[in-house]
Design a protein around this motif. Structure first.
Motif, PDB file in Angstrom:
ATOM      1  N   CYS A 167      48.615  47.427  47.653  1.00  0.00           N
ATOM      2  CA  CYS A 167      48.292  47.284  46.216  1.00  0.00           C
ATOM      3  C   CYS A 167      48.591  48.586  45.479  1.00  0.00           C
ATOM      4  N   ILE A 168      49.244  48.457  44.320  1.00  0.00           N
ATOM      5  CA  ILE A 168      49.576  49.650  43.537  1.00  0.00           C
ATOM      6  C   ILE A 168      48.659  49.820  42.321  1.00  0.00           C
ATOM      7  N   GLY A 169      47.681  48.940  42.173  1.00  0.00           N
ATOM      8  CA  GLY A 169      46.714  49.101  41.086  1.00  0.00           C
ATOM      9  C   GLY A 169      47.324  48.995  39.709  1.00  0.00           C
ATOM     10  N   CYS A 170      48.335  48.122  39.565  1.00  0.00           N
ATOM     11  CA  CYS A 170      49.016  48.034  38.275  1.00  0.00           C
ATOM     12  C   CYS A 170      48.255  47.169  37.279  1.00  0.00           C
ATOM     13  N   GLY A 171      47.503  46.201  37.801  1.00  0.00           N
ATOM     14  CA  GLY A 171      46.745  45.326  36.910  1.00  0.00           C
ATOM     15  C   GLY A 171      47.430  44.021  36.560  1.00  0.00           C
ATOM     16  N   ALA A 172      48.561  43.738  37.190  1.00  0.00           N
ATOM     17  CA  ALA A 172      49.266  42.482  36.898  1.00  0.00           C
ATOM     18  C   ALA A 172      48.399  41.279  37.242  1.00  0.00           C
ATOM     19  N   CYS A 173      47.596  41.391  38.313  1.00  0.00           N
ATOM     20  CA  CYS A 173      46.744  40.275  38.741  1.00  0.00           C
ATOM     21  C   CYS A 173      45.757  39.912  37.634  1.00  0.00           C
ATOM     22  N   VAL A 174      45.212  40.945  36.981  1.00  0.00           N
ATOM     23  CA  VAL A 174      44.251  40.712  35.897  1.00  0.00           C
ATOM     24  C   VAL A 174      44.968  40.077  34.712  1.00  0.00           C
ATOM     25  N   ALA A 175      46.136  40.630  34.403  1.00  0.00           N
ATOM     26  CA  ALA A 175      46.876  40.151  33.231  1.00  0.00           C
ATOM     27  C   ALA A 175      47.312  38.708  33.405  1.00  0.00           C
ATOM     28  N   ALA A 176      47.610  38.314  34.643  1.00  0.00           N
ATOM     29  CA  ALA A 176      48.100  36.957  34.881  1.00  0.00           C
ATOM     30  C   ALA A 176      46.967  35.941  34.957  1.00  0.00           C
ATOM     31  N   CYS A 177      45.768  36.389  35.236  1.00  0.00           N
ATOM     32  CA  CYS A 177      44.646  35.481  35.495  1.00  0.00           C
ATOM     33  C   CYS A 177      44.097  34.900  34.199  1.00  0.00           C
ATOM     34  N   PRO A 178      43.928  33.587  34.132  1.00  0.00           N
ATOM     35  CA  PRO A 178      43.356  32.986  32.913  1.00  0.00           C
ATOM     36  C   PRO A 178      41.945  33.515  32.631  1.00  0.00           C
ATOM     37  N   ASN A 179      41.258  33.970  33.669  1.00  0.00           N
ATOM     38  CA  ASN A 179      39.895  34.498  33.484  1.00  0.00           C
ATOM     39  C   ASN A 179      39.896  36.021  33.376  1.00  0.00           C
ATOM     40  N   ALA A 180      41.045  36.648  33.435  1.00  0.00           N
ATOM     41  CA  ALA A 180      41.145  38.113  33.500  1.00  0.00           C
ATOM     42  C   ALA A 180      40.222  38.657  34.583  1.00  0.00           C
ATOM     43  N   SER A 181      40.327  38.057  35.752  1.00  0.00           N
ATOM     44  CA  SER A 181      39.510  38.502  36.879  1.00  0.00           C
ATOM     45  C   SER A 181      40.228  39.600  37.650  1.00  0.00           C
ATOM     46  N   ALA A 182      39.445  40.529  38.191  1.00  0.00           N
ATOM     47  CA  ALA A 182      40.027  41.587  39.024  1.00  0.00           C
ATOM     48  C   ALA A 182      39.798  41.283  40.496  1.00  0.00           C
ATOM     49  N   SER A 183      39.673  40.017  40.822  1.00  0.00           N
ATOM     50  CA  SER A 183      39.329  39.661  42.206  1.00  0.00           C
ATOM     51  C   SER A 183      40.400  40.066  43.201  1.00  0.00           C
TER      52      SER A 183
END
Lengths: 640, 257
Positions: free
Chosen positions: B159-175
């Motif tokens: 993981c590079i900690g970019c935050g794409a997962c949060v940005a893509a998530c409809p809930n803006a989850s950092a899971s």
């Protein structure tokens, strides 16, 4: 006024120096440590490991980085691995051998005592990182795997796929975050150091710009550590991250810290060639690729434009294997880079502009199968394909040397303290361990050695021995430094000329690459020394920096960094001109052997050139620290 | 290539932002996406307009600085690719491209395309580490780790900690971000002593920061430039449930008790 450069190398036999020194150093008692504060600038391997370790010991630490998180420091991009004299392979490695390889690899321009200590603590680094959960590659039996790297004949490199730097940095970053949570470290992200503050001749603080608000802040402490990396971006195009800069170390130089061997820069042989004028940076392909890839160019110039697969074996020149049969494709970086340049200068380069050579995995894939190669280098191959749109499994990679690392840096003594008392310098920012050429997988080792295992001892000794009366940021020295920084910021914004910061940076980079790059000569360096001041003058007259001093202003950040590069470049050329010999990465075409190898001059140049600032427009003063070799024989470096 | 860009411009966190159209003629397909933005910025400066602010540093897909929503996709159309490694050959002449910052309550905009991701650092502070003070460990080979375990740890440590997962998530989850760290450290024997407390504390911090909950949409793993699998979230959930069952108090862990 010339400096007195006392390297403070402990007495006694080489192998006992560090132990003896550790015993002789004064300690700060645990209850007193929390009364002392330390500033750490930079959060890469050296900075993060130092900040975390000092906080664990009980010091009050403030850590600064210009990125939005300490995890983004450029150490993260190191691919290949980290050396350690563990001798887990039973292949003849030892502390002595790692020491010798490093001294020889550096072409006998590093200090014996420092390098020996580095080899000694290398083994502790691996233990420390494993304990933090760094997922190094392992064998099926569960024990750690190793691979070999350039300049060594033993397998002593530990790695985590092609992302070793990332994993080591995340280990140090996590230790740092642990200490931030505990309250031992105050972290300042998006803060850029713009000056160091001296009180009574000692480094007692820094001036930083909060990059979000634009506010110029003062921070005071008992000691300051710079772990701010190298200056490869003076060339504009390099493998460094875009933000890497010389500002912190250069401002320290202007405050009295000697700058040592600035002309020792490393050109890495395996990078993806330039594709056009838009190029903003160069991408490294890990040197580990040379374990299995074979480097070649066509024997005949007319074959250069042909599809490489159509060129028969007999018409290929595997020039590294030919010229250096015992090290072959694993020749050290400086040698492999120059050999690539020679081949291209001879008109046998491949790809756009003829500036490229092949790195061919055809044989390795035949021998080991595609899957084995994929396992070893999969992510690198993908990266290559993404950038070039060519498939390295079926077509040899094209590579060319690029600026990668800078061995020069602020002069430090054995305790990693610069010529300014209290100002310590770690990692790539100092000059100490790699001489004129760094071996692969040694940068990570040095950054972590400095941060985890050297500075925690030596800074205690400094603090215990030095009277450090309380200093606050109300001291006039802070006000003066702050006023200077603010004036400079205003000056940059006021010019409102016609050219962008990047256009000046590119032009500077071209001068440096052409005249102070892989090969240098006196005539070219003299020309550069005329061109750089002209360019600098044009910059201060005609640069266009938009926006305000307040708030996030990336153009202003860049402008300040390029302004410093424009001064620093001159120091580099001056150093390159004065060193009338070839050694390691510093290749003066006037000084070479008949077969084109670097020709050292130990009689005249076995010293560290430590430059001292003497005022704007005044020639800097050259101070020399002689290098004494008591344990190794100064030999001609041969990898044949 | 000639492109039309629609770029989010926002002068500061407290001012409203808007999409601004820019013509981007003469773009080479060999440029990276960020090099294209460099060219656009150079032209803006020449015209006396402030350049577009965006975070970037290594430009080789590892530092995690860059993060752009490109036509509604985190890091753009290419899988397993950060914005800095995306090349313009992925677009066609005449294309219109919409470029926006990460959108999440926990990632407030700083300026233009730059957002504040310090929430990620605070999640790590809550427990994303193994407590092993410098100088304390045993020999590295004293603790054999089966290769598959080490590989699984590495998959998640990437993981590079970019935050794409949060940005893509409809809930803006950092899971996915949180789970990757929990899974990396939990896969290793060194990570066991703190495993349960780690899961509880990191999840508590994630909630505290204002990230949404995970409802297993799976958008995160699609967007992740490092290919981190949603399996990590399953692991996080297991660790969290087990820790909850053993009633380890977060307060006890953080020292707040």
């Amino acid at each position: 006024m010339a400096l007195t450069l006392d390297a403070k190398i402990p007495a006694g036999p080489l192998a006992e120096k560090w132990d003896r020194h550790r015993f002789e150093m004064k300690l700060v008692n645990p209850a007193n440590k929390r009364k002392h504060s330390v500033i750490v600038v930079g959060s890469g391997l050296a900075g993060a490991s130092a900040a975390a370790s000092l906080s664990e010991l009980g010091y009050r630490v403030s850590c600064f980085c210009f990125q939005d998180s300490p995890r983004r420091a450029h150490s993260i991009a190191a691919q290949g691995g980290i050396n350690a004299a563990k001798n887990y392979r039973n292949d003849g490695d030892s502390v002595q051998r790692l020491f010798y390889d490093t001294i020889k690899g550096g072409d006998f321009r590093a200090r014996e005592a420092n390098v020996y200590r580095l080899a000694q603590v290398s083994v502790d680094i691996i233990d420390q990182c494993v304990a933090q959960g760094v997922p190094f590659a392992r064998e099926y039996g569960g024990l750690l795997a190793n691979r070999s790297f350039g300049g060594a004949q033993v397998s002593r490199t530990f790695y985590a796929r092609g992302q070793t730097g990332q994993q080591l940095l995340l280990g140090a970053y996590q230790a740092l975050e642990k200490e931030i949570a505990r309250g031992g470290v105050a972290m300042f992200e998006r803060h850029e150091m713009l000056d160091v503050v001296l009180v009574d001749g000692k480094a007692r603080g820094i001036i930083v710009r909060d990059l979000r608000t634009g506010e110029i802040e003062s921070h005071a402490a008992d000691a300051v550590i710079l772990a701010t990396g190298g200056y490869g971006n003076v060339f504009y195009l390099s493998t460094n991250a875009k933000g890497c800069n010389v500002t912190a170390t250069y401002r320290a130089y202007k405050k009295g810290a000697a700058f040592a061997n600035p002309c020792f820069t490393q050109i890495h042989p395996t990078c993806i060639p330039v594709s056009g004028d838009h190029q903003s940076k160069l991408t490294l392909m890990s040197e580990s690729l040379r374990n299995d890839g074979r480097v070649w160019v066509p024997k005949r110039r007319e074959d250069c434009d042909k599809d490489p697969s159509s060129i028969p074996e007999a018409d290929r020149d595997y020039y590294l294997e030919r010229k250096y049969p015992s090290f072959g494709n694993l020749s050290p970086r400086d040698i492999a880079s120059r050999a690539a340049k020679e081949a291209c200068d001879d008109g046998r380069g491949v790809g756009p502009g003829g500036r490229g050579v092949y790195l061919d995995f055809g044989d390795a894939i035949k021998r080991l199968g595609r899957q084995a190669i994929e396992e070893r280098y999969g992510n690198l191959f993908e990266m290559y394909q993404r950038i070039t749109d060519e498939d390295p499994y079926t077509r040899p990679m094209r590579i060319y040397p690029a600026v990668h690392y800078t061995m020069g840096g602020l002069w430090v003594d054995y305790n990693l303290m610069s010529s300014i008392p209290g100002l310590h310098v770690l990692g790539e920012a100092n000059f100490s361990d790699h001489g004129a050429n760094r071996l692969g997988a040694s940068a990570l080792m040095q950054g972590l050695a400095d941060g985890y295992f050297v500075i925690p001892y030596t800074i205690g000794d400094y603090i215990a021995r030095t009277p450090l009366p309380a200093v606050s940021t109300d001291h006039p020295a802070f006000a003066a430094a702050k006023a200077d920084v603010e004036a400079r910021t205003r000056a940059l914004l006021a010019i409102n000329g016609t050219r962008t910061v990047d256009s000046f940076h590119r032009e500077l980079g071209k001068i440096m690459w052409d005249k102070c790059g892989m090969a240098r000569d006196a005539a070219g360096l003299r020309q550069a020394l005329e061109e750089i001041p002209r360019l600098r003058e044009a910059f201060w007259r005609d640069v266009k920096v938009l926006g305000a001093a307040e708030g996030l202003n990336q153009s202003l950040e860049k402008a300040g960094r390029v302004a410093d590069f424009l001064e620093f470049a001159e120091l580099m050329c001056r150093d390159a001109l004065h060193r009338e010999e070839s050694c390691g990465g510093h290749f003066r075409t006037e000084y070479q052997t008949e077969d084109g190898e670097a020709k050292r001059n130990d009689e005249a140049f076995a010293y560290v050139a430590a430059w001292e600032y003497a005022g704007d427009g005044v020639d800097p003063i050259l101070n020399k620290e002689p290098l004494a070799f008591e344990n190794v024989h100064l030999s001609t470096r041969s990898y044949k | 290539m000639h492109l039309t860009l629609h770029v989010w411009r926002q002068a500061s966190p407290d001012q409203p932002g808007r999409l601004v159209e820019y013509a981007a003629p003469d773009i080479s397909p060999d440029m990276s996406f960020l090099e294209m933005l460099d060219v656009v910025n150079e032209r803006l400066i020449q015209r006396g307009e402030e350049p577009v602010a965006f975070d970037h540093d290594c430009r080789e897909g590892i530092c995690g600085s860059c993060g752009l929503m490109i036509n509604g996709s985190a890091h753009g159309p290419m899988k397993l690719t950060t914005a800095c490694q995306l090349h313009m050959r992925s677009f066609k002449d005449g294309d219109a491209i919409w470029i926006e910052p990460w959108r999440a309550k926990a990632f407030p905009v700083v300026k233009d395309l730059v957002v504040d991701r310090s929430a990620f650092d605070r999640i790590i502070q809550a427990g994303g580490y193994i407590s092993a003070a410098t100088g304390t460990p045993q020999d590295a080979n004293a603790l054999p780790i089966p290769k598959p375990d080490a590989d699984w740890a590495m998959d998640n440590a990437a993981c590079i900690g970019c935050g794409a997962c949060v940005a893509a998530c409809p809930n803006a989850s950092a899971s996915l971000f949180t789970a990757a760290k929990v899974t990396h450290l939990g896969a290793l024997p060194q990570g066991q002593p703190e495993r349960e407390r780690r899961a509880l504390a990191m999840v508590a911090q994630m909630d505290e920061e204002g990230f949404g909950g995970c409802t297993l949409h799976g958008e995160c793993q699609e967007a992740c430039p490092k290919g981190i699998s949603i399996d990590a979230i399953m692991q996080l959930n297991r660790d969290y449930i087990r820790a909850s069952a053993t009633k380890v108090e977060v307060a006890e862990w953080t020292g707040a008790a």
